[in-house]
Design a protein around this motif. Structure first.
Motif, PDB file in Angstrom:
ATOM      1  N   UNK A 216       5.209  -8.984  -2.898  1.00 13.50           N
ATOM      2  CA  UNK A 216       4.653  -7.448  -2.954  1.00 13.50           C
ATOM      3  C   UNK A 216       5.771  -6.405  -3.001  1.00 13.50           C
ATOM      4  N   UNK A 217       6.870  -6.704  -2.327  1.00 16.71           N
ATOM      5  CA  UNK A 217       8.159  -5.812  -2.735  1.00 16.71           C
ATOM      6  C   UNK A 217       8.669  -5.817  -4.002  1.00 16.71           C
ATOM      7  N   UNK A 218       8.672  -6.894  -4.482  1.00 19.25           N
ATOM      8  CA  UNK A 218       9.320  -7.136  -5.927  1.00 19.25           C
ATOM      9  C   UNK A 218       8.370  -6.502  -6.820  1.00 19.25           C
ATOM     10  N   UNK A 219       7.253  -6.560  -6.778  1.00 17.63           N
ATOM     11  CA  UNK A 219       6.131  -5.840  -7.668  1.00 17.63           C
ATOM     12  C   UNK A 219       6.502  -4.284  -7.588  1.00 17.63           C
ATOM     13  N   UNK A 220       6.869  -3.863  -6.563  1.00 17.92           N
ATOM     14  CA  UNK A 220       7.026  -2.200  -6.604  1.00 17.92           C
ATOM     15  C   UNK A 220       8.562  -2.067  -7.048  1.00 17.92           C
ATOM     16  N   UNK A 221       9.496  -2.999  -6.624  1.00 16.38           N
ATOM     17  CA  UNK A 221      10.957  -2.721  -7.050  1.00 16.38           C
ATOM     18  C   UNK A 221      11.188  -2.708  -8.716  1.00 16.38           C
ATOM     19  N   UNK A 222      10.560  -3.789  -9.244  1.00 15.01           N
ATOM     20  CA  UNK A 222      10.690  -4.207 -10.574  1.00 15.01           C
ATOM     21  C   UNK A 222       9.557  -3.372 -11.479  1.00 15.01           C
ATOM     22  N   UNK A 223       8.475  -3.405 -10.993  1.00 14.87           N
ATOM     23  CA  UNK A 223       7.324  -2.875 -11.871  1.00 14.87           C
ATOM     24  C   UNK A 223       7.393  -1.166 -11.995  1.00 14.87           C
ATOM     25  N   UNK A 224       7.786  -0.761 -10.564  1.00 13.64           N
ATOM     26  CA  UNK A 224       7.494   0.701 -10.563  1.00 13.64           C
ATOM     27  C   UNK A 224       9.106   1.419 -10.395  1.00 13.64           C
ATOM     28  N   UNK A 225       9.926   0.522 -10.276  1.00 13.93           N
ATOM     29  CA  UNK A 225      11.355   0.948 -10.050  1.00 13.93           C
ATOM     30  C   UNK A 225      11.705   1.693  -8.974  1.00 13.93           C
ATOM     31  N   UNK A 226      11.077   1.139  -7.639  1.00 12.77           N
ATOM     32  CA  UNK A 226      11.085   1.533  -6.236  1.00 12.77           C
ATOM     33  C   UNK A 226      12.564   0.979  -5.931  1.00 12.77           C
ATOM     34  N   UNK A 227      13.466   1.654  -5.071  1.00 10.33           N
ATOM     35  CA  UNK A 227      14.682   1.086  -4.743  1.00 10.33           C
ATOM     36  C   UNK A 227      14.562   0.041  -3.737  1.00 10.33           C
ATOM     37  N   UNK A 228      13.271   0.133  -2.853  1.00 12.18           N
ATOM     38  CA  UNK A 228      13.168  -0.872  -1.673  1.00 12.18           C
ATOM     39  C   UNK A 228      11.594  -0.806  -1.767  1.00 12.18           C
ATOM     40  N   UNK A 229      11.301  -2.304  -1.635  1.00 10.04           N
ATOM     41  CA  UNK A 229       9.707  -2.485  -1.583  1.00 10.04           C
ATOM     42  C   UNK A 229       9.051  -1.859  -0.310  1.00 10.04           C
ATOM     43  N   UNK A 230       7.840  -1.665  -0.082  1.00  8.35           N
ATOM     44  CA  UNK A 230       7.155  -1.053   1.085  1.00  8.35           C
ATOM     45  C   UNK A 230       7.268  -2.114   2.423  1.00  8.35           C
ATOM     46  N   UNK A 231       7.053  -3.339   2.249  1.00  8.38           N
ATOM     47  CA  UNK A 231       7.284  -4.136   3.645  1.00  8.38           C
ATOM     48  C   UNK A 231       8.738  -3.964   3.965  1.00  8.38           C
ATOM     49  N   UNK A 232       9.555  -4.132   3.116  1.00 11.28           N
ATOM     50  CA  UNK A 232      11.366  -4.141   3.546  1.00 11.28           C
ATOM     51  C   UNK A 232      11.369  -2.851   4.078  1.00 11.28           C
ATOM     52  N   UNK A 233      10.813  -1.898   3.553  1.00 12.12           N
ATOM     53  CA  UNK A 233      11.106  -0.477   3.755  1.00 12.12           C
ATOM     54  C   UNK A 233      10.565  -0.057   5.260  1.00 12.12           C
ATOM     55  N   UNK A 234       9.460  -0.786   5.607  1.00 15.12           N
ATOM     56  CA  UNK A 234       8.796  -0.617   6.933  1.00 15.12           C
ATOM     57  C   UNK A 234       9.592  -1.214   7.904  1.00 15.12           C
TER      58      UNK A 234
END
Length: 291
Positions: A216-234
């Motif tokens: 889930x986190x890699x989907x946002x990091x690689x797909x949407x260029x988020x610096x950190x995924x939502x679960x690691x951020x939580x």
């Protein structure tokens, strides 16, 4: 952009956020007073540790950690604040009554020209400001964890916050070398509202078995260029902190912010993220830190 630093800063609360805020202002050159009613040595130690890390990364602009630390003192009571403080930032836990009590006491301890700020990530600035005699000098300064590494400060103005107060804190944020956005006082402001919405949906996806936390986190990091995924951020923010914000947003904005049962269960088990060594990920126990 003006880069006008405050000469004298006070921070109420010496936990991770408060210590981080104190560190960046002391590094800037401000004289900083921290009010910490609990373990004052621990508050001072957090800053010392943060400065040691900054020094290894070449982030101290030629000054030593000891020199920066010499600008910091930790006291036990709000009554010990310098009356001439230019800026006081409240950074105690996300509890409306606690924050209101602190802010009312701070206003009595400092001069009429002191800018008062809260580091709340979700509570209404206007609601907190009703305890103040002069709410025009009160504003939200929402820093992000870890404060020294984060580039954003969300400035929140209520209907009573003066333009002069907003201008002053925008200048101070620029002096720190950080970016600011100015937002209207509304539930969750901009960052917490969006961040929590994404984080809660990620938790629901995890509960539904859509993917594991890394996926889930890699989907946002690689797909949407988020610096950190939502679960690691939580995990970094703290599951207990995110739960409290979600409950507040659910009460003000509706059921779309209702916390998933998985989040409630993990908090009840003490799995509150990095500070506990366990959240959606398992963390090295060396990074455990009580507030």
């Amino acid at each position: 952009m003006t880069r006008r630093k405050p000469d004298t800063v006070a921070v109420i609360g010496g936990g991770r956020m408060g210590a981080g805020i104190a560190q960046v202002f002391a590094t800037l050159g401000s004289t900083v007073t921290i009010v910490e009613a609990g373990d004052r040595d621990a508050a001072y130690g957090r800053i010392a540790k943060g400065l040691a890390v900054a020094a290894t990364k070449g982030k101290l602009a030629g000054v030593t950690p000891d020199k920066v630390l010499s600008r910091v003192r930790v006291v036990a009571q709000i009554a010990d604040l310098p009356a001439d403080s230019g800026l006081v930032i409240e950074a105690v836990p996300e509890n409306l009554a606690l924050k209101a009590d602190v802010l009312a006491a701070v206003e009595k301890a400092v001069g009429a020209q002191t800018v008062l700020a809260t580091n709340t990530s979700s509570l209404a600035i206007g609601e907190l400001g009703v305890v103040l005699t002069d709410p025009s000098r009160f504003v939200g300064m929402h820093f992000f964890n870890p404060v020294p590494a984060s580039s954003l400060v969300e400035i929140v103005r209520s209907e009573t916050t003066s333009e002069a107060t907003v201008t002053t804190v925008v200048d101070h944020v620029a002096a720190l070398g950080k970016e600011s956005i100015v937002v209207k006082d509304s539930p969750g402001f901009a960052t917490s509202r969006l961040g929590v919405a994404l984080g809660l949906e990620a938790i629901r996806m995890l509960a539904d078995g859509v993917a594991d936390p890394e996926g889930i986190d890699r989907a946002m990091e690689l797909g949407y260029r988020h610096a950190m995924g939502p679960l690691r951020s939580t995990d970094l923010v703290g599951l207990d902190v995110r739960l409290a914000i979600a409950e507040h947003l659910a009460s003000t904005l509706g059921p779309r912010f209702e916390p998933p049962q998985l989040l409630r269960d993990k908090v009840s088990r003490g799995e509150t993220g990095r500070k506990a060594g366990q959240g959606f990920y398992t963390w090295d126990t060396a990074v455990k830190e009580a507030r």
